[in-house]
Design a protein around this motif. Sequence first.
Motif, PDB file in Angstrom:
ATOM      1  N   TYR A   1      45.916 -16.664 -54.021  1.00  0.00           N
ATOM      2  CA  TYR A   1      44.692 -16.366 -54.772  1.00  0.00           C
ATOM      3  C   TYR A   1      44.433 -14.861 -54.867  1.00  0.00           C
ATOM      4  CZ  TYR A   1      44.055 -21.299 -53.793  1.00  0.00           C
ATOM      5  OH  TYR A   1      44.244 -22.650 -53.705  1.00  0.00           O
ATOM      6  N   LEU A   2      45.429 -14.048 -54.503  1.00  0.00           N
ATOM      7  CA  LEU A   2      45.276 -12.598 -54.481  1.00  0.00           C
ATOM      8  C   LEU A   2      44.863 -12.078 -55.856  1.00  0.00           C
ATOM      9  CD1 LEU A   2      45.703 -10.138 -52.560  1.00  0.00           C
ATOM     10  CD2 LEU A   2      48.000  -9.928 -53.538  1.00  0.00           C
ATOM     11  N   PHE A   3      43.742 -11.342 -55.882  1.00  0.00           N
ATOM     12  CA  PHE A   3      43.199 -10.723 -57.106  1.00  0.00           C
ATOM     13  C   PHE A   3      42.844 -11.744 -58.181  1.00  0.00           C
ATOM     14  CE2 PHE A   3      46.163  -7.272 -55.596  1.00  0.00           C
ATOM     15  CZ  PHE A   3      45.160  -6.469 -55.078  1.00  0.00           C
ATOM     16  N   GLN A   4      42.768 -13.025 -57.851  1.00  0.00           N
ATOM     17  CA  GLN A   4      42.557 -14.030 -58.885  1.00  0.00           C
ATOM     18  C   GLN A   4      41.267 -14.821 -58.685  1.00  0.00           C
ATOM     19  OE1 GLN A   4      46.017 -16.393 -60.083  1.00  0.00           O
ATOM     20  NE2 GLN A   4      47.324 -15.060 -58.847  1.00  0.00           N
ATOM     21  N   SER A   5      41.228 -15.618 -57.631  1.00  0.00           N
ATOM     22  CA  SER A   5      40.125 -16.561 -57.466  1.00  0.00           C
ATOM     23  C   SER A   5      39.409 -16.330 -56.148  1.00  0.00           C
ATOM     24  CB  SER A   5      40.639 -17.997 -57.520  1.00  0.00           C
ATOM     25  OG  SER A   5      41.319 -18.247 -58.730  1.00  0.00           O
ATOM     26  N   PRO A   6      38.105 -16.566 -56.100  1.00  0.00           N
ATOM     27  CA  PRO A   6      37.369 -16.444 -54.834  1.00  0.00           C
ATOM     28  C   PRO A   6      37.682 -17.600 -53.903  1.00  0.00           C
ATOM     29  CG  PRO A   6      35.910 -17.238 -56.560  1.00  0.00           C
ATOM     30  CD  PRO A   6      37.215 -16.922 -57.230  1.00  0.00           C
ATOM     31  N   ILE A   7      37.605 -17.317 -52.610  1.00  0.00           N
ATOM     32  CA  ILE A   7      37.793 -18.349 -51.600  1.00  0.00           C
ATOM     33  C   ILE A   7      36.627 -18.292 -50.619  1.00  0.00           C
ATOM     34  CG2 ILE A   7      40.313 -18.203 -51.777  1.00  0.00           C
ATOM     35  CD1 ILE A   7      40.264 -16.758 -49.033  1.00  0.00           C
ATOM     36  N   ARG A   8      36.442 -19.342 -49.862  1.00  0.00           N
ATOM     37  CA  ARG A   8      35.480 -19.364 -48.759  1.00  0.00           C
ATOM     38  C   ARG A   8      36.286 -19.486 -47.469  1.00  0.00           C
ATOM     39  NH1 ARG A   8      30.632 -22.861 -49.842  1.00  0.00           N
ATOM     40  NH2 ARG A   8      30.038 -20.887 -50.824  1.00  0.00           N
ATOM     41  N   ALA A   9      36.271 -18.423 -46.670  1.00  0.00           N
ATOM     42  CA  ALA A   9      37.045 -18.379 -45.432  1.00  0.00           C
ATOM     43  C   ALA A   9      36.163 -18.750 -44.252  1.00  0.00           C
ATOM     44  CB  ALA A   9      37.631 -16.984 -45.238  1.00  0.00           C
ATOM     45  N   HIS A  10      36.623 -19.677 -43.439  1.00  0.00           N
ATOM     46  CA  HIS A  10      35.922 -20.107 -42.237  1.00  0.00           C
ATOM     47  C   HIS A  10      36.674 -19.598 -41.008  1.00  0.00           C
ATOM     48  CE1 HIS A  10      33.656 -22.848 -44.816  1.00  0.00           C
ATOM     49  NE2 HIS A  10      34.819 -23.240 -45.318  1.00  0.00           N
TER      50      HIS A  10
ATOM     51  N   SER B   1      40.514 -21.433 -41.412  1.00  0.00           N
ATOM     52  CA  SER B   1      40.713 -22.314 -42.562  1.00  0.00           C
ATOM     53  C   SER B   1      40.011 -21.678 -43.762  1.00  0.00           C
ATOM     54  CB  SER B   1      40.148 -23.718 -42.304  1.00  0.00           C
ATOM     55  OG  SER B   1      38.746 -23.674 -42.133  1.00  0.00           O
ATOM     56  N   PHE B   2      40.327 -22.171 -44.943  1.00  0.00           N
ATOM     57  CA  PHE B   2      39.666 -21.664 -46.152  1.00  0.00           C
ATOM     58  C   PHE B   2      39.768 -22.719 -47.240  1.00  0.00           C
ATOM     59  CE2 PHE B   2      44.001 -20.786 -47.325  1.00  0.00           C
ATOM     60  CZ  PHE B   2      44.017 -20.843 -48.717  1.00  0.00           C
ATOM     61  N   GLU B   3      38.955 -22.498 -48.288  1.00  0.00           N
ATOM     62  CA  GLU B   3      39.037 -23.371 -49.451  1.00  0.00           C
ATOM     63  C   GLU B   3      38.769 -22.531 -50.692  1.00  0.00           C
ATOM     64  OE1 GLU B   3      34.474 -24.646 -48.537  1.00  0.00           O
ATOM     65  OE2 GLU B   3      36.244 -25.142 -47.373  1.00  0.00           O
ATOM     66  N   PRO B   4      39.467 -22.792 -51.782  1.00  0.00           N
ATOM     67  CA  PRO B   4      39.184 -22.071 -53.035  1.00  0.00           C
ATOM     68  C   PRO B   4      37.828 -22.488 -53.590  1.00  0.00           C
ATOM     69  CG  PRO B   4      40.797 -23.806 -53.404  1.00  0.00           C
ATOM     70  CD  PRO B   4      40.581 -23.755 -51.921  1.00  0.00           C
ATOM     71  N   LEU B   5      37.144 -21.543 -54.214  1.00  0.00           N
ATOM     72  CA  LEU B   5      35.838 -21.811 -54.787  1.00  0.00           C
ATOM     73  C   LEU B   5      35.955 -22.007 -56.289  1.00  0.00           C
ATOM     74  CD1 LEU B   5      33.617 -19.215 -52.892  1.00  0.00           C
ATOM     75  CD2 LEU B   5      33.932 -21.637 -52.394  1.00  0.00           C
ATOM     76  N   ASP B   6      35.071 -22.820 -56.806  1.00  0.00           N
ATOM     77  CA  ASP B   6      35.021 -23.066 -58.245  1.00  0.00           C
ATOM     78  C   ASP B   6      34.440 -21.832 -58.910  1.00  0.00           C
ATOM     79  OD1 ASP B   6      34.758 -23.973 -60.795  1.00  0.00           O
ATOM     80  OD2 ASP B   6      33.530 -25.726 -60.319  1.00  0.00           O
ATOM     81  N   ASP B   7      35.206 -21.182 -59.795  1.00  0.00           N
ATOM     82  CA  ASP B   7      34.712 -19.987 -60.474  1.00  0.00           C
ATOM     83  C   ASP B   7      34.199 -20.300 -61.874  1.00  0.00           C
ATOM     84  OD1 ASP B   7      37.113 -20.585 -61.603  1.00  0.00           O
ATOM     85  OD2 ASP B   7      37.978 -18.578 -61.463  1.00  0.00           O
ATOM     86  N   ALA B   8      33.770 -21.553 -62.065  1.00  0.00           N
ATOM     87  CA  ALA B   8      33.199 -21.928 -63.358  1.00  0.00           C
ATOM     88  C   ALA B   8      31.904 -21.165 -63.596  1.00  0.00           C
ATOM     89  CB  ALA B   8      32.933 -23.431 -63.393  1.00  0.00           C
ATOM     90  N   PRO B   9      31.552 -20.871 -64.843  1.00  0.00           N
ATOM     91  CA  PRO B   9      30.303 -20.156 -65.142  1.00  0.00           C
ATOM     92  C   PRO B   9      29.089 -20.914 -64.608  1.00  0.00           C
ATOM     93  CG  PRO B   9      31.705 -20.273 -67.089  1.00  0.00           C
ATOM     94  CD  PRO B   9      32.323 -21.172 -66.055  1.00  0.00           C
ATOM     95  N   LEU B  10      28.037 -20.161 -64.271  1.00  0.00           N
ATOM     96  CA  LEU B  10      26.832 -20.769 -63.717  1.00  0.00           C
ATOM     97  C   LEU B  10      26.267 -21.820 -64.661  1.00  0.00           C
ATOM     98  CD1 LEU B  10      24.626 -20.830 -61.549  1.00  0.00           C
ATOM     99  CD2 LEU B  10      23.467 -18.996 -62.798  1.00  0.00           C
ATOM    100  N   GLU B  11      26.340 -21.569 -65.966  1.00  0.00           N
ATOM    101  CA  GLU B  11      25.762 -22.507 -66.923  1.00  0.00           C
ATOM    102  C   GLU B  11      26.399 -23.891 -66.810  1.00  0.00           C
ATOM    103  OE1 GLU B  11      26.923 -19.575 -67.602  1.00  0.00           O
ATOM    104  OE2 GLU B  11      25.242 -18.380 -68.359  1.00  0.00           O
TER     105      GLU B  11
END
Length: 230
Positions: free
Chosen positions: A155-164, A186-196
């Motif tokens: 996910y480098l430079f691409q998508s946000p993640i949530r790291a635990h 551990s971690f999980e990728p986050l949904d980067d869909a628009p807020l709308e």
Amino acid sequence: MARLAEYMAGLAALLGNEKSVHFLRLDPGSIEIVHRVDLEDRPKVEDRLASLRLGNAPADAVKAHHLIDNMLANDNATGVLTSGQDLVVIAFTGGKRPKSLDYGTFSQPGSFDGIPIKVGGLGELVPIHLQEIGPALFVHNCVATRAIARDVAKYLFQSPIRAHGEGRWKREANDGWTLKRFVITSFEPLDDAPLESVVARLRDIDGNGWRDVTRPLKVLRDIRGEEITP
């Protein structure tokens, strides 16, 4: 140069309104960063700094103030933010603040959200840098096993993640906390869909209150204690 860049990043986060704040030059002295704020946005910056003096500033402004003050303390220095008339707007006690009891460091589980901007190292625990999403762009320096680092690198430079994981925190003299080390377990990728689209999906779920919310971004920022521009 690297330390100067840290101070400039802290100052930018403190002032906020990043599109209207511009670096001009360095004046003679230890570090004298001269900047200019666009005329139309000066009231916003002035209100933000005034809220710091009154003790009701947004969370990101308080965090930036603590960051600069802690850097100055570590450099055994002090600092001031002045107006064009050399009037002190914000003072940083830094190295002159009263010494407090050293409570040592504390371990506590937690999590960070951010986009991986660096993954790599030679040790068994690999450095991973996560950059927050938002105007402040703070970077969290973490470590993880090679197996986890290899997965995070996708996910480098691409998508946000949530790291635990578990962090080691140190209590500072100004009652703030400084993260000394954070081990990602551990971690999980986050949904980067628009807020709308996210809010639209929430409104499709029966029995929740989002159908009645007309300004979801304001609600989210109110929950986080952040300021919002009308």
